[in-house]
Motif scaffolding. Sequence first.
Motif, PDB file in Angstrom:
ATOM      1  N   GLN A 120       0.828  -1.214   0.000  1.00 51.49           N
ATOM      2  CA  GLN A 120       0.000   0.000   0.000  1.00 51.49           C
ATOM      3  C   GLN A 120       0.861   1.263   0.000  1.00 51.49           C
ATOM      4  N   LEU A 121       1.989   1.245   0.695  1.00 54.11           N
ATOM      5  CA  LEU A 121       2.870   2.414   0.718  1.00 54.11           C
ATOM      6  C   LEU A 121       3.409   2.724  -0.676  1.00 54.11           C
ATOM      7  N   TRP A 122       3.825   1.706  -1.395  1.00 49.58           N
ATOM      8  CA  TRP A 122       4.319   1.914  -2.759  1.00 49.58           C
ATOM      9  C   TRP A 122       3.210   2.428  -3.674  1.00 49.58           C
ATOM     10  N   LEU A 123       2.001   1.848  -3.526  1.00 49.74           N
ATOM     11  CA  LEU A 123       0.888   2.264  -4.378  1.00 49.74           C
ATOM     12  C   LEU A 123       0.454   3.690  -4.068  1.00 49.74           C
ATOM     13  N   ALA A 124       0.446   4.044  -2.787  1.00 45.35           N
ATOM     14  CA  ALA A 124       0.035   5.386  -2.394  1.00 45.35           C
ATOM     15  C   ALA A 124       0.987   6.435  -2.959  1.00 45.35           C
ATOM     16  N   GLU A 125       2.258   6.132  -2.972  1.00 43.28           N
ATOM     17  CA  GLU A 125       3.242   7.073  -3.509  1.00 43.28           C
ATOM     18  C   GLU A 125       3.118   7.201  -5.030  1.00 43.28           C
ATOM     19  N   ALA A 126       2.849   6.081  -5.699  1.00 45.36           N
ATOM     20  CA  ALA A 126       2.809   6.080  -7.166  1.00 45.36           C
ATOM     21  C   ALA A 126       1.547   6.739  -7.721  1.00 45.36           C
ATOM     22  N   GLN A 127       0.413   6.534  -7.048  1.00 49.37           N
ATOM     23  CA  GLN A 127      -0.855   7.140  -7.489  1.00 49.37           C
ATOM     24  C   GLN A 127      -1.140   6.850  -8.968  1.00 49.37           C
ATOM     25  N   LEU A 128      -1.104   5.573  -9.338  1.00 53.79           N
ATOM     26  CA  LEU A 128      -1.357   5.175 -10.721  1.00 53.79           C
ATOM     27  C   LEU A 128      -2.811   4.722 -10.870  1.00 53.79           C
ATOM     28  N   PRO A 129      -3.535   5.243 -11.858  1.00 49.93           N
ATOM     29  CA  PRO A 129      -4.957   4.911 -11.992  1.00 49.93           C
ATOM     30  C   PRO A 129      -5.218   3.466 -12.395  1.00 49.93           C
ATOM     31  N   ASN A 130      -4.227   2.801 -12.976  1.00 47.88           N
ATOM     32  CA  ASN A 130      -4.403   1.423 -13.449  1.00 47.88           C
ATOM     33  C   ASN A 130      -3.818   0.392 -12.497  1.00 47.88           C
ATOM     34  N   LEU A 131      -3.472   0.829 -11.281  1.00 41.96           N
ATOM     35  CA  LEU A 131      -2.855  -0.052 -10.291  1.00 41.96           C
ATOM     36  C   LEU A 131      -3.760  -0.155  -9.068  1.00 41.96           C
ATOM     37  N   TYR A 132      -4.140  -1.391  -8.697  1.00 45.00           N
ATOM     38  CA  TYR A 132      -5.178  -1.586  -7.697  1.00 45.00           C
ATOM     39  C   TYR A 132      -4.639  -2.141  -6.377  1.00 45.00           C
ATOM     40  N   PRO A 133      -5.257  -1.715  -5.264  1.00 49.06           N
ATOM     41  CA  PRO A 133      -4.818  -2.160  -3.935  1.00 49.06           C
ATOM     42  C   PRO A 133      -4.818  -3.680  -3.830  1.00 49.06           C
ATOM     43  N   PRO A 134      -3.949  -4.221  -2.994  1.00 44.69           N
ATOM     44  CA  PRO A 134      -3.811  -5.678  -2.930  1.00 44.69           C
ATOM     45  C   PRO A 134      -5.054  -6.366  -2.391  1.00 44.69           C
ATOM     46  N   ILE A 135      -5.349  -7.498  -2.986  1.00 45.04           N
ATOM     47  CA  ILE A 135      -6.375  -8.382  -2.452  1.00 45.04           C
ATOM     48  C   ILE A 135      -5.662  -9.521  -1.738  1.00 45.04           C
ATOM     49  N   GLU A 136      -6.320 -10.082  -0.734  1.00 47.72           N
ATOM     50  CA  GLU A 136      -5.715 -11.186   0.005  1.00 47.72           C
ATOM     51  C   GLU A 136      -5.829 -12.457  -0.827  1.00 47.72           C
ATOM     52  N   LEU A 137      -4.696 -13.080  -1.072  1.00 49.15           N
ATOM     53  CA  LEU A 137      -4.693 -14.297  -1.879  1.00 49.15           C
ATOM     54  C   LEU A 137      -3.655 -15.276  -1.350  1.00 49.15           C
ATOM     55  N   ASP A 138      -4.161 -16.417  -0.902  1.00 47.03           N
ATOM     56  CA  ASP A 138      -3.341 -17.585  -0.598  1.00 47.03           C
ATOM     57  C   ASP A 138      -3.608 -18.548  -1.750  1.00 47.03           C
ATOM     58  N   VAL A 139      -2.565 -18.995  -2.443  1.00 40.84           N
ATOM     59  CA  VAL A 139      -2.781 -19.778  -3.658  1.00 40.84           C
ATOM     60  C   VAL A 139      -3.515 -21.086  -3.404  1.00 40.84           C
ATOM     61  N   THR A 140      -3.563 -21.525  -2.134  1.00 37.17           N
ATOM     62  CA  THR A 140      -4.259 -22.775  -1.833  1.00 37.17           C
ATOM     63  C   THR A 140      -5.733 -22.558  -1.487  1.00 37.17           C
ATOM     64  N   GLN A 141      -6.177 -21.297  -1.481  1.00 38.69           N
ATOM     65  CA  GLN A 141      -7.578 -21.040  -1.104  1.00 38.69           C
ATOM     66  C   GLN A 141      -8.531 -21.548  -2.175  1.00 38.69           C
ATOM     67  N   ARG A 142      -9.735 -21.835  -1.756  1.00 40.90           N
ATOM     68  CA  ARG A 142     -10.723 -22.461  -2.657  1.00 40.90           C
ATOM     69  C   ARG A 142     -11.173 -21.518  -3.767  1.00 40.90           C
ATOM     70  N   HIS A 143     -11.497 -20.266  -3.391  1.00 37.16           N
ATOM     71  CA  HIS A 143     -12.038 -19.321  -4.376  1.00 37.16           C
ATOM     72  C   HIS A 143     -10.978 -18.322  -4.798  1.00 37.16           C
ATOM     73  N   TRP A 144     -10.778 -18.221  -6.104  1.00 36.44           N
ATOM     74  CA  TRP A 144      -9.795 -17.301  -6.671  1.00 36.44           C
ATOM     75  C   TRP A 144     -10.506 -16.128  -7.336  1.00 36.44           C
ATOM     76  N   PRO A 145      -9.837 -14.980  -7.428  1.00 37.11           N
ATOM     77  CA  PRO A 145     -10.423 -13.863  -8.185  1.00 37.11           C
ATOM     78  C   PRO A 145     -10.576 -14.243  -9.655  1.00 37.11           C
ATOM     79  N   GLN A 146     -11.554 -13.667 -10.295  1.00 34.10           N
ATOM     80  CA  GLN A 146     -11.856 -13.993 -11.689  1.00 34.10           C
ATOM     81  C   GLN A 146     -11.782 -12.727 -12.546  1.00 34.10           C
ATOM     82  N   GLY A 147     -11.884 -12.912 -13.862  1.00 33.40           N
ATOM     83  CA  GLY A 147     -11.963 -11.782 -14.771  1.00 33.40           C
ATOM     84  C   GLY A 147     -10.622 -11.266 -15.257  1.00 33.40           C
ATOM     85  N   PHE A 148      -9.573 -12.080 -15.139  1.00 33.08           N
ATOM     86  CA  PHE A 148      -8.242 -11.678 -15.587  1.00 33.08           C
ATOM     87  C   PHE A 148      -7.875 -12.437 -16.857  1.00 33.08           C
TER      88      PHE A 148
END
Length: 200
Positions: free
Chosen positions: A69-97
């Motif tokens: 978040q510190l790096w993102l706050a400094e950069a202020q890029l419109p195409n860069l999104y705050p981190p989502i919590e992701l453990d690769v072993t979790q059942r549900h993954w984000p979609q739409g990529f």
Amino acid sequence: MNNLDKPFSQACENNKTPILEVLRQAFRDRTRVLEIGSGTGQHAVHFAAELSHLEWQTSDLAENHPGIQLWLAEAQLPNLYPPIELDVTQRHWPQGFDAVFTANTTHIMPWEAVIEMIGRIGEALPEGGRFCQYGPFNYGGRYTSESNARFDIWLKQVEPSQGIRDFEAVETLARQAGLELLADHELPANNRLLEWIKRR
């Protein structure tokens, strides 16, 4: 945490330019990228700034979010999104990529997690989607350099489940997940960038 506490990785600083040169081509016609294991956030800021046609989604375990978040706050890029919590072993993954990027994660996570990660990427990506995977790999069961051999010993001393993975084993997982190797790019410091495409 303030900006003086921003996490910093010298390795990220060293490898961001050669990685970017591969991503310019690999992601030239992509629109939304999921970065697995954003770490410090340095890669995300650099790549999102240079690849402004992409929406870049950071992700990591929750404990790494404040630094990202510190790096993102400094950069202020419109195409860069705050981190989502992701453990690769979790059942549900984000979609739409339509693209996935990960750097220096495969040798850090246990092999069981590598199996899960590649399988989930294969499920999540649409046909024609791209997956770019950066890090050190062994070939034919052999290290590609003395420095990689020393690094692997150190990794296993820190945590026995860590270690440089065999390219052939990773390729087998990828093939089972519907991913086909497009290119195996040789990068500095005895690292590779594996570029995969999702087939039917």
